[in-house]
Design an enzyme around this catalytic site. Structure first.
Site, PDB file in Angstrom:
ATOM      1  CB  ALA A  64      -0.895  -0.022   1.228  1.00 55.03           C
ATOM      2  N   GLY A 109       0.432  -4.936   0.934  1.00 56.38           N
ATOM      3  CA  GLY A 109      -0.788  -4.978   0.122  1.00 56.38           C
ATOM      4  C   GLY A 109      -0.595  -5.682  -1.213  1.00 56.38           C
ATOM      5  CD  GLU A 112      -2.492  -7.285   3.087  1.00 53.20           C
ATOM      6  OE1 GLU A 112      -2.225  -6.157   2.625  1.00 53.20           O
ATOM      7  OE2 GLU A 112      -2.912  -7.457   4.237  1.00 53.20           O
ATOM      8  CD  GLU A 132       1.583  -5.322   5.760  1.00 54.46           C
ATOM      9  OE1 GLU A 132       2.372  -6.225   6.114  1.00 54.46           O
ATOM     10  OE2 GLU A 132       0.848  -5.418   4.770  1.00 54.46           O
TER      11      GLU A 132
HETATM   12  N1  DAK Z   1       4.624   3.183  -0.977  1.00 50.38           N
HETATM   13  C1  DAK Z   1       5.047   4.336  -1.545  1.00 50.38           C
HETATM   14  N2  DAK Z   1       6.156   4.446  -2.274  1.00 50.38           N
HETATM   15  C2  DAK Z   1       6.894   3.320  -2.432  1.00 50.38           C
HETATM   16  C3  DAK Z   1       6.519   2.074  -1.868  1.00 50.38           C
HETATM   17  C4  DAK Z   1       5.310   2.038  -1.107  1.00 50.38           C
HETATM   18  N3  DAK Z   1       4.849   0.911  -0.553  1.00 50.38           N
HETATM   19  N4  DAK Z   1       7.442   1.153  -2.193  1.00 50.38           N
HETATM   20  C5  DAK Z   1       8.355   1.804  -2.952  1.00 50.38           C
HETATM   21  N5  DAK Z   1       8.039   3.096  -3.084  1.00 50.38           N
HETATM   22  C6  DAK Z   1       8.775   4.131  -3.818  1.00 50.38           C
HETATM   23  C7  DAK Z   1      10.048   4.530  -3.078  1.00 50.38           C
HETATM   24  O1  DAK Z   1       9.757   5.458  -2.052  1.00 50.38           O
HETATM   25  C8  DAK Z   1      10.861   5.127  -4.200  1.00 50.38           C
HETATM   26  O2  DAK Z   1      10.382   6.436  -4.466  1.00 50.38           O
HETATM   27  P1  DAK Z   1      11.391   7.651  -4.840  1.00 50.38           P
HETATM   28  O3  DAK Z   1      12.364   7.733  -3.712  1.00 50.38           O
HETATM   29  O4  DAK Z   1      12.032   7.216  -6.138  1.00 50.38           O
HETATM   30  O5  DAK Z   1      10.484   8.844  -4.961  1.00 50.38           O
HETATM   31  C9  DAK Z   1      10.496   4.259  -5.388  1.00 50.38           C
HETATM   32  O6  DAK Z   1       9.263   3.613  -5.044  1.00 50.38           O
HETATM   33  C10 DAK Z   1      11.525   3.171  -5.661  1.00 50.38           C
HETATM   34  O7  DAK Z   1      11.759   2.465  -4.462  1.00 50.38           O
HETATM   35  P2  DAK Z   1      13.214   2.277  -3.810  1.00 50.38           P
HETATM   36  O8  DAK Z   1      14.150   3.382  -4.227  1.00 50.38           O
HETATM   37  O9  DAK Z   1      13.030   2.076  -2.347  1.00 50.38           O
HETATM   38  O10 DAK Z   1      13.685   0.936  -4.531  1.00 50.38           O
HETATM   39  P3  DAK Z   1      14.656  -0.185  -3.925  1.00 50.38           P
HETATM   40  O11 DAK Z   1      14.962  -1.116  -5.065  1.00 50.38           O
HETATM   41  O12 DAK Z   1      15.800   0.421  -3.188  1.00 50.38           O
HETATM   42  O13 DAK Z   1      13.744  -0.966  -2.852  1.00 50.38           O
HETATM   43  C11 DAK Z   1      11.706  -2.030  -2.035  1.00 50.38           C
HETATM   44  C12 DAK Z   1      12.586  -1.648  -3.292  1.00 50.38           C
HETATM   45  C13 DAK Z   1      10.405  -2.601  -2.536  1.00 50.38           C
HETATM   46  C14 DAK Z   1      12.456  -3.104  -1.215  1.00 50.38           C
HETATM   47  C15 DAK Z   1      11.520  -0.742  -1.172  1.00 50.38           C
HETATM   48  O14 DAK Z   1      11.002   0.307  -2.007  1.00 50.38           O
HETATM   49  C16 DAK Z   1      10.546  -0.951  -0.054  1.00 50.38           C
HETATM   50  O15 DAK Z   1      10.914  -1.519   1.008  1.00 50.38           O
HETATM   51  N6  DAK Z   1       9.333  -0.444  -0.211  1.00 50.38           N
HETATM   52  C17 DAK Z   1       8.333  -0.477   0.843  1.00 50.38           C
HETATM   53  C18 DAK Z   1       7.771  -1.845   0.897  1.00 50.38           C
HETATM   54  C19 DAK Z   1       6.760  -1.967   1.991  1.00 50.38           C
HETATM   55  O16 DAK Z   1       7.071  -1.747   3.176  1.00 50.38           O
HETATM   56  N7  DAK Z   1       5.557  -2.309   1.573  1.00 50.38           N
HETATM   57  C20 DAK Z   1       4.484  -2.495   2.522  1.00 50.38           C
HETATM   58  C21 DAK Z   1       3.730  -1.228   2.601  1.00 50.38           C
HETATM   59  S1  DAK Z   1       2.601  -1.349   3.929  1.00 50.38           S
HETATM   60  C22 DAK Z   1      -4.116  -0.969   6.214  1.00 50.38           C
HETATM   61  C23 DAK Z   1      -4.259  -1.005   4.890  1.00 50.38           C
HETATM   62  C24 DAK Z   1      -3.267  -1.569   4.133  1.00 50.38           C
HETATM   63  C25 DAK Z   1      -2.133  -2.024   4.687  1.00 50.38           C
HETATM   64  C26 DAK Z   1      -2.002  -1.978   6.028  1.00 50.38           C
HETATM   65  C27 DAK Z   1      -2.975  -1.468   6.812  1.00 50.38           C
HETATM   66  N8  DAK Z   1      -5.092  -0.351   7.025  1.00 50.38           N
HETATM   67  C28 DAK Z   1      -5.422   0.986   6.679  1.00 50.38           C
HETATM   68  C29 DAK Z   1      -5.510  -0.993   8.218  1.00 50.38           C
HETATM   69  C30 DAK Z   1      -1.074  -2.453   3.872  1.00 50.38           C
HETATM   70  C31 DAK Z   1       0.123  -1.935   4.174  1.00 50.38           C
HETATM   71  C32 DAK Z   1       1.235  -2.085   3.296  1.00 50.38           C
HETATM   72  O17 DAK Z   1       1.173  -2.638   2.231  1.00 50.38           O
END
Ligand code: DAK
Length: 258
Positions: A64, A109, A112, A132
Site C-alpha cells: 500500500a 498490500g 495481499e 507492515e
Molecule cells: N509506498 C510508496 N512508495 C513506495 C513504496 C510504497 N509501498 N514502495 C516503494 N516506493 C517508492 C520509493 O519510495 C521510491 O520512491 P522515490 O524515492 O524514487 O520517490 C520508489 O518507489 C523506488 O523504491 P526504492 O528506491 O526504495 O527501490 P529499492 O529497489 O531500493 O527498494 C523495495 C525496493 C520494494 C524493497 C523498497 O522500495 C521498499 O521496502 N518499499 C516499501 C515496501 C513496503 O514496506 N511495503 C508495505 C507497505 S505497507 C491498512 C491497509 C493496508 C495495509 C495496512 C494497513 N489499514 C489501513 C488498516 C497495507 C500496508 C502495506 O502494504
C-alpha cells in the site's frame, strides 16, 4: 471507465489487468484501489480467466502507498483498509479463475492482492513479505487471514512478526506460489495455464471455485452438501450435455460463454 493506474489487455477469453504506477513500484494508493474495485465490479462477460500482474520488471506491487498512509487518522485508516479489503474480496469471489503473475516485489498490500487470486505464479526474481509491523501497522487487506490460510499459522506469524522477505524458491517450498519461472517466461506460462482453463466448462469452473472457496470456512457436512448441490446444478447446464456428449462422440467439447 478509463483507468489512470490499470492497463487492461484482452485476448481470446483472457483479460490481463496490470497495476501500473512505476514511480512507486506500483504501490496501491486509494485511486488504484478504487480502480481495481471498479474493474472487478464491472468485469465483462467475455472474460473467462483474469491474470493480475504488475507493470515493469521490478515490482508486482510493493505494498500500500506509504506516502498516502503516513498521515491517516484512525477513521481514515479503517476506510482505506475497507477499500482494499472489499476490492480484494470481490476479486477472490469472482466467478472466474484469477491467476496472479508475480513479476517482482509482492510486499504488504501487494502480497495481499496476490493472495486474493486463485493461483500464484512467480518470476524467479519475485520477493514476498508482509513488512507492515515494521511500519507500525498490521496487514490491512486481509493478509493475516489469507497468509495463515495458505502457509499455516506458524510460518505466517514468522513472516508477519519478523517482517522477513522471502524469495521465490522459498515461496514455492511453503506453498505460497504454485510455480516459479524465469522472468521472461512468466507471462507465457500464465497464458498457457489460462488457456487450459478457458478450454473447460465455465459454469463448472464457477461451481468448483465456489466449493473450494466456501468450504474452507464450513463444517465438513456443510461443505460436502454444497458440493452435492453444485454438482447437481451442473446437470442443468448445456455445458454438461456438451461435455459428456463430446466425450462419447470422441471429439473436443465446445462450451458456451459463461
Ligand atoms: N509506498 C510508496 N512508495 C513506495 C513504496 C510504497 N509501498 N514502495 C516503494 N516506493 C517508492 C520509493 O519510495 C521510491 O520512491 P522515490 O524515492 O524514487 O520517490 C520508489 O518507489 C523506488 O523504491 P526504492 O528506491 O526504495 O527501490 P529499492 O529497489 O531500493 O527498494 C523495495 C525496493 C520494494 C524493497 C523498497 O522500495 C521498499 O521496502 N518499499 C516499501 C515496501 C513496503 O514496506 N511495503 C508495505 C507497505 S505497507 C491498512 C491497509 C493496508 C495495509 C495496512 C494497513 N489499514 C489501513 C488498516 C497495507 C500496508 C502495506 O502494504
Amino acid at each position: 471507465m478509463e483507468y489512470d493506474f490499470l492497463k487492461i489487455e484482452k485476448m481470446d477469453g483472457i483479460t490481463i489487468m496490470k497495476v501500473s504506477a512505476p514511480k512507486s513500484l506500483n504501490a496501491l494508493n486509494s485511486t488504484i484501489l478504487r480502480e481495481i474495485g471498479d474493474f472487478v465490479d464491472n468485469i465483462d462477460e467475455t472474460t473467462r480467466v483474469l491474470i493480475v500482474t504488475g507493470d515493469g520488471e521490478k515490482a508486482f506491487v510493493a505494498g500500500a502507498d506509504i506516502v498516502e498512509m503516513q498521515n491517516l487518522n484512525e477513521e481514515q485508516g479503517f476506510e482505506f483498509s475497507q477499500l482494499g479489503a472489499r476490492a480484494f474480496r470481490h476479486l477472490e469471489t469472482l466467478d472466474i479463475p484469477v491467476i496472479a503473475a508475480i513479476n517482482g516485489y509482492a510486499l504488504g498490500g501487494g502480497l495481499e492482492l496476490a493472495m486474493a487470486c486463485d493461483i500464484r505464479l512467480a518470476s524467479s526474481k519475485a520477493k514476498f513479505g508482509q513488512p507492515e509491523v515494521g511500519l507500525g501497522i498490521t496487514p490491512g487487506f486481509s493478509g493475516t487471514y489469507r497468509l495463515a490460510k495458505l502457509v499455516g499459522q506458524g510460518y505466517a506469524k514468522e513472516m508477519i512478526f519478523t517482517c522477513k522477505t522471502i524469495n521465490a524458491e522459498e515461496a514455492l517450498r511453503i506453498g505460497l506460489v504454485n510455480a516459479v519461472y524465469e522472468p521472461e517466461g512468466l507471462m507465457t506460462q500464465a497464458l498457457v495455464m489460462a488457456q487450459k482453463m478457458v478450454a473447460n466448462a465455465p459454469l463448472a469452473l464457477k461451481y468448483a471455485k465456489e466449493c473450494i472457496n466456501e468450504s474452507y470456512d464450513m463444517y465438513a457436512d456443510d461443505a460436502i452438501e454444497l458440493e452435492s448441490k453444485n454438482f447437481g446444478h451442473c446437470f442443468a447446464t448445456q455445458d454438461q450435455k456438451e461435455g459428456m456428449t463430446a466425450f462419447l462422440e470422441k471429439r473436443k467439447p465446445i462450451f458456451n460463454a459463461r
